[in-house]
Enzyme design. Sequence first.
Site, mmCIF file in Angstrom:
data_model
loop_
_atom_site.group_PDB
_atom_site.id
_atom_site.type_symbol
_atom_site.label_atom_id
_atom_site.label_comp_id
_atom_site.label_asym_id
_atom_site.label_seq_id
_atom_site.Cartn_x
_atom_site.Cartn_y
_atom_site.Cartn_z
ATOM 1 N N LYS A 1 11.587 -1.464 15.871
ATOM 2 C CA LYS A 1 10.650 -0.428 16.219
ATOM 3 C C LYS A 1 9.548 -0.306 15.184
ATOM 4 O O LYS A 1 8.468 0.206 15.460
ATOM 5 C CB LYS A 1 11.354 0.928 16.302
ATOM 6 C CG LYS A 1 12.373 1.053 17.379
ATOM 7 C CD LYS A 1 13.042 2.432 17.332
ATOM 8 C CE LYS A 1 14.217 2.478 18.274
ATOM 9 N NZ LYS A 1 15.011 3.679 18.092
ATOM 10 N N GLU B 1 5.445 -7.910 11.916
ATOM 11 C CA GLU B 1 6.529 -7.117 11.327
ATOM 12 C C GLU B 1 5.949 -5.963 10.519
ATOM 13 O O GLU B 1 4.829 -6.055 10.022
ATOM 14 C CB GLU B 1 7.366 -7.987 10.380
ATOM 15 C CG GLU B 1 8.622 -8.537 10.987
ATOM 16 C CD GLU B 1 9.747 -7.521 11.130
ATOM 17 O OE1 GLU B 1 9.487 -6.309 11.251
ATOM 18 O OE2 GLU B 1 10.902 -7.946 11.143
ATOM 19 N N ASP C 1 11.652 -8.305 3.964
ATOM 20 C CA ASP C 1 12.379 -8.291 2.695
ATOM 21 C C ASP C 1 13.217 -9.552 2.579
ATOM 22 O O ASP C 1 12.744 -10.546 2.073
ATOM 23 C CB ASP C 1 13.144 -6.990 2.469
ATOM 24 C CG ASP C 1 13.953 -6.542 3.666
ATOM 25 O OD1 ASP C 1 14.387 -7.370 4.476
ATOM 26 O OD2 ASP C 1 14.157 -5.323 3.790
ATOM 27 N N LYS D 1 8.156 -7.244 0.741
ATOM 28 C CA LYS D 1 9.052 -6.927 -0.376
ATOM 29 C C LYS D 1 9.630 -8.246 -0.883
ATOM 30 O O LYS D 1 10.812 -8.534 -0.739
ATOM 31 C CB LYS D 1 10.159 -5.981 0.102
ATOM 32 C CG LYS D 1 10.926 -5.322 -1.008
ATOM 33 C CD LYS D 1 12.120 -4.532 -0.494
ATOM 34 C CE LYS D 1 11.750 -3.341 0.339
ATOM 35 N NZ LYS D 1 12.941 -2.540 0.690
#
Length: 179
Positions: free
Chosen positions: A42, A98, A102, A130
């Site tokens: 989401k 996105e 990460d 990240k």
Amino acid sequence: MNKALKEILFTEEQIKDRVKELGIEITHDYMDRDLFMVGILKGSFIFMADLIREINLPVLIDFMSVTSYGRSATSSGEVKILKDLDFSVEGRDVLIVEDIIDTGYTLEYIQKMFITRGARSVRFATFLDKNEARKVDIKVDYRGYFVPNDFIVGYGLDYSEEYRNLPYVAALKEEVYSK
């Protein structure tokens, strides 16, 4: 809600400026291609909505819901598709959108799946990267910002389905997500 935040990383104005820059770059790079953008639900929905309005090309869009987190604050590494695409990727130039990358497990999985399904190309656009948390080697083609290895919320990113509606990006205090 603000009591749960450690610090604001990017303001609403900084976000708007960076998304506009990314839209210009993507428009240039896909000028002679058919762009098929796939948002990963989401978290990407706000970024993707803003981004496609900054792209000056015809764009086919679709969404997938994929998880490697469940209700945890850390990735399990096991990717699970909750909602697959409505359109085929075969022969298309796919740009996966996105909210944050990460570990990279999810995108590596989706990239391999799309290549197997016959995509002409698969590239990545992420609002936040990240990279300190990366576990697999993936190339990020379009990036909004690098962020520290904190739990990040706002601008579509959540913790346990909360904080998505913040118009800025912030780090969450550790005591909030380490319970």
